[in-house]
Design a protein around this motif. Structure first.
Motif: not given
Length: 185
Positions: A74, A78, A81-85, A87-89, A91-92
């Motif tokens: 996790s 996270f 995702w935070w460092s933009l590597h 995608p949000t979808w 990780v969600a």
């Protein structure tokens, strides 16, 4: 400390690694994050080997080990995702699957008593693919460039298996609960 506690001590140390791993990901130190993730992975193999070889398995270890694994995975999702590597979808989707499983386990426990999880082959494959995705993304950022088409394919395969694994849990445990509740009436 008795040696029989060594596997649990290793597992707890793996849990402690989560915070520095998150920090390394958030400051974009991917090389160090990759090495720390590798050490954590090796510690997982080591504690399992020691516990099985010397029969030092414990109920606490059975609980802590999957928590440590999920915590590290996790944190990686996270942090990436935070460092933009990642995608949000995606990780969600990963976090939503885990949330559905936890809520389902709590509901089971509340309605029917002890919950004894039994990960399916699909779930184990999902975890393996999620770990593989994290490892490839970290290697891509830290060591060498992985072809974009491979990264995208791995990302989509991970998303599909995450979704299927989540649905599998809902269907398997939902039908078991339905049957168990029906037999009580």
């Amino acid at each position: 400390m008795k040696l029989r506690w060594l596997p649990n001590a290793i597992t707890i140390s793996r849990m402690v690694m989560a915070l520095p791993l998150l920090w390394l990901l958030m400051i974009d130190d991917y090389r160090s994050a990759l090495w720390l993730a590798l050490v954590a992975g090796l510690s997982d193999a080591l504690d399992g080997f020691i516990a099985k070889t010397f029969d030092w398995r414990s109920a606490l270890g059975g609980i802590l080990d999957p928590i440590a694994d999920k915590l590290l995975l996790s944190v990686c999702f996270f942090g990436l995702w935070w460092s933009l590597h990642l995608p949000t979808w995606l990780v969600a989707l990963v976090f939503a699957r885990d949330l559905v499983i936890v809520v389902g386990a709590l509901a089971w426990w509340r309605l029917m008593g002890t919950f004894k999880p039994a990960p399916s082959l699909l779930s184990k494959m999902n975890t393996t693919l999620q770990i593989g995705l994290v490892a490839v993304v970290l290697a891509h950022l830290a060591l060498w460039r992985v072809p974009l088409v491979f990264l995208q394919s791995l990302l989509l395969a991970t998303a599909l298996l995450t979704l299927l694994s989540g649905l599998d849990y809902v269907i398997r445990y939902g039908s078991r609960a339905w049957r168990a509740l029906g037999s009580r009436q």
